[in-house]
Write an enzyme that holds these catalytic residues in place. Structure first.
Site, PDB file in Angstrom:
ATOM      1  N   SER A 270       0.879  -1.174  -0.181  1.00 14.63           N
ATOM      2  CA  SER A 270      -0.006  -0.007   0.148  1.00 14.63           C
ATOM      3  C   SER A 270       0.819   1.230   0.080  1.00 14.63           C
ATOM      4  CB  SER A 270      -0.779  -0.055   1.305  1.00 14.63           C
ATOM      5  OG  SER A 270      -1.938   1.119   1.183  1.00 14.63           O
TER       6      SER A 270
ATOM      7  N   ASP B 149      -3.800   6.166  -2.888  1.00 15.96           N
ATOM      8  CA  ASP B 149      -2.661   5.527  -2.514  1.00 15.96           C
ATOM      9  C   ASP B 149      -2.199   4.486  -3.457  1.00 15.96           C
ATOM     10  OD1 ASP B 149      -4.627   3.576  -2.427  1.00 15.96           O
ATOM     11  OD2 ASP B 149      -3.924   3.178   0.092  1.00 15.96           O
TER      12      ASP B 149
ATOM     13  N   ASP C 198      -1.969   1.063  -3.923  1.00 13.19           N
ATOM     14  CA  ASP C 198      -2.997  -0.212  -4.493  1.00 13.19           C
ATOM     15  C   ASP C 198      -4.438   0.404  -4.664  1.00 13.19           C
ATOM     16  OD1 ASP C 198      -3.140   0.082  -1.520  1.00 13.19           O
ATOM     17  OD2 ASP C 198      -3.737  -1.835  -1.344  1.00 13.19           O
TER      18      ASP C 198
ATOM     19  N   ASP D  48      -6.876   1.288  -2.916  1.00 11.96           N
ATOM     20  CA  ASP D  48      -8.179   0.998  -2.108  1.00 11.96           C
ATOM     21  C   ASP D  48      -8.522   2.164  -1.419  1.00 11.96           C
ATOM     22  OD1 ASP D  48      -6.128   0.864  -0.424  1.00 11.96           O
ATOM     23  OD2 ASP D  48      -6.625  -1.126   0.443  1.00 11.96           O
TER      24      ASP D  48
END
Length: 452
Positions: free
Chosen positions: A97, A236, A238, A240
């Protein structure tokens, strides 16, 4: 064997000392032995170490007898989507992340993309890793799987294409993976995307993508103003989580986005349940009630919110930390669905984002989350509760302590991972009161910490 990369909700650690291909291979084997999964989705983020770790993980999964469906470079939510959409037994996303660039990790789910965390399998997987393994009698197979087109179709199902009108939108992928999805969505939408830090690049030439850090916001804010955009979005690594900027380049606290999305969703569904966290609540409660929905409070953290959403069959769940969860997205969080819904609202209403948000900030001004390092967090929280619960209308312990008065309230809770106490304060249409009480609480916390 160093297993310090196993955390409460996922795996995260430095490469190669805390996470490396040899360990990833064993994690794959342990995952199959503990879960019994036979068909597993594997995806990975843009980090330089991700392809190698994903390949080793896949080798371990196959050695233990599971078939691997490799969806390649993606965001965490595509693993969630693919696992539930294709009815797989589980999924693993290789990602760290917004951690530093020399880190990596994994997020694991089971059937229907149910989270695997320390209380339902992650500790068992960790404990199985150091033990000896034998290869399964029959090796699992490997198959690349293209999910982008099904995923994009699904995303577009959340908005009414008929109401969408041209908008200029600044999007900052932070050199993470979000740009790949924007490029696909762009072909189906009437929006003009101004793309910054757009190319996926695991070297992170513009810093690790974490828009929650104030120093990382200016580039998006400046581009919004320069381009006269309707809004800005930053993700961010990734993707999510997504973060919003209004047409004036102002960063919008995630709390107000939760209320906006709850309202937007309930308008579509004609009611339903909405899950929210206890940190800041009044704005969400107000909007959910007005839209004919039912607001339900849950402990903070994705595993808790996802479980509560399933229990209640809630249509939407939101945390002020910019995680937004959707029933039709396997009760999982997405960083793409939220901005599509906000864009739809701008098109439908003809209003600016600032005008939609300003009224809410005036009605329920909030401090935003303030972190303080405290030597003995439980002691300080107990002392604050003892002092402030006198004369309070309501005291709740859903997560930390929430104390409510007629015209202001606050939540104080411990971090799960560090000696930090997190404070959130809000009031009813009274900015000076909110600021005064925030200062008062912080001074009291500092005093208690000094006195030990």
């Amino acid at each position: 064997m160093d297993l310090s990369c196993f955390k409460a909700y996922d795996l995260r650690g430095r490469v190669p000392d805390q996470l490396n291909p040899a360990l990833a291979e064993r994690i794959g084997r342990a995952y199959v032995e503990v879960t019994g999964a036979r068909k597993v989705i594997v995806g990975y983020d843009i980090r330089l170490s991700s392809p190698e770790i994903a390949e080793a993980l896949s080798s371990g999964l196959m050695a233990a007898g599971a078939d691997v469906f490799d969806i390649g470079l993606c965001g965490t939510e595509q693993v969630y989507f693919a696992t539930s959409h294709y009815k797989m037994d589980g999924g693993i996303m290789v990602t760290a992340s917004h951690n530093p660039k020399d880190h990596n990790g994994m997020k694991m789910v089971g059937p229907e993309s149910r989270p695997i965390s320390s209380d339902n399998g992650l500790n068992e997987i960790r404990d199985r890793v150091p033990e000896p393994f034998a290869d399964a009698p029959k090796q699992g197979s490997y198959e690349p799987l293209e999910v982008m087109s099904a995923y994009v179709d699904h995303l577009l199902g959340y908005v009414d294409a008929g109401v969408l009108t041209p908008l200029t939108i600044v999007c900052n992928a932070g050199n993470g993976g979000a740009g790949l999805v924007i490029d696909e969505l762009e072909q189906h939408l009437p929006f003009d995307f101004i793309k910054i830090h757009h190319q996926p690049d695991g070297h992170f030439p513009n810093g690790v993508p974490n828009p929650i850090l104030p120093e990382n916001r200016a580039v998006t804010a400046d581009a919004v103003i320069e381009q006269g955009a309707a809004m800005g979005i930053a993700w961010d690594g990734d993707y999510d989580r997504c973060f919003f900027f209004d047409e004036n380049g102002r960063f919008i606290e995630g709390y107000y986005i939760v209320g906006l999305l709850a309202d937007q969703f309930l308008r579509k569904t004609g009611g339903g349940k909405v899950i929210h966290d206890p940190r800041l609540t009044w704005n969400t409660l107000d909007l959910v009630k007005a839209a004919g929905g039912e607001a339900i409070e849950s402990k903070t953290g994705h595993a808790f919110i996802k479980q509560r959403m399933r229990d209640e069959d809630a249509v939407y769940g939101g945390e002020m930390s910019a995680h937004h969860y959707f029933r039709d997205f396997a009760y999982c969080d997405s960083g793409m669905i939220p901005w599509l819904l906000v864009a739809e609202r701008l098109c439908q209403s003809g209003q600016t984002l600032s005008s939609l948000i300003d009224a809410r900030i005036e009605a329920y001004p909030a401090s935003g989350e303030i972190n303080r390092t405290i030597d003995d967090p439980p002691k300080v929280i107990a002392a604050i509760e003892a002092k402030y619960s006198v004369g309070a209308k309501k005291v709740s312990h859903v997560d930390g302590v929430s104390i409510e008065f007629d015209d202001w309230r606050f939540n104080l809770r411990m971090s799960n991972t560090e000696p930090v106490v997190r404070l959130n304060v809000e009031s009813r249409a009274n900015i000076p009161l909110m600021e005064e009480k925030t200062e008062e609480l912080l001074s009291e916390m500092d005093r208690l910490n000094r006195e030990g």
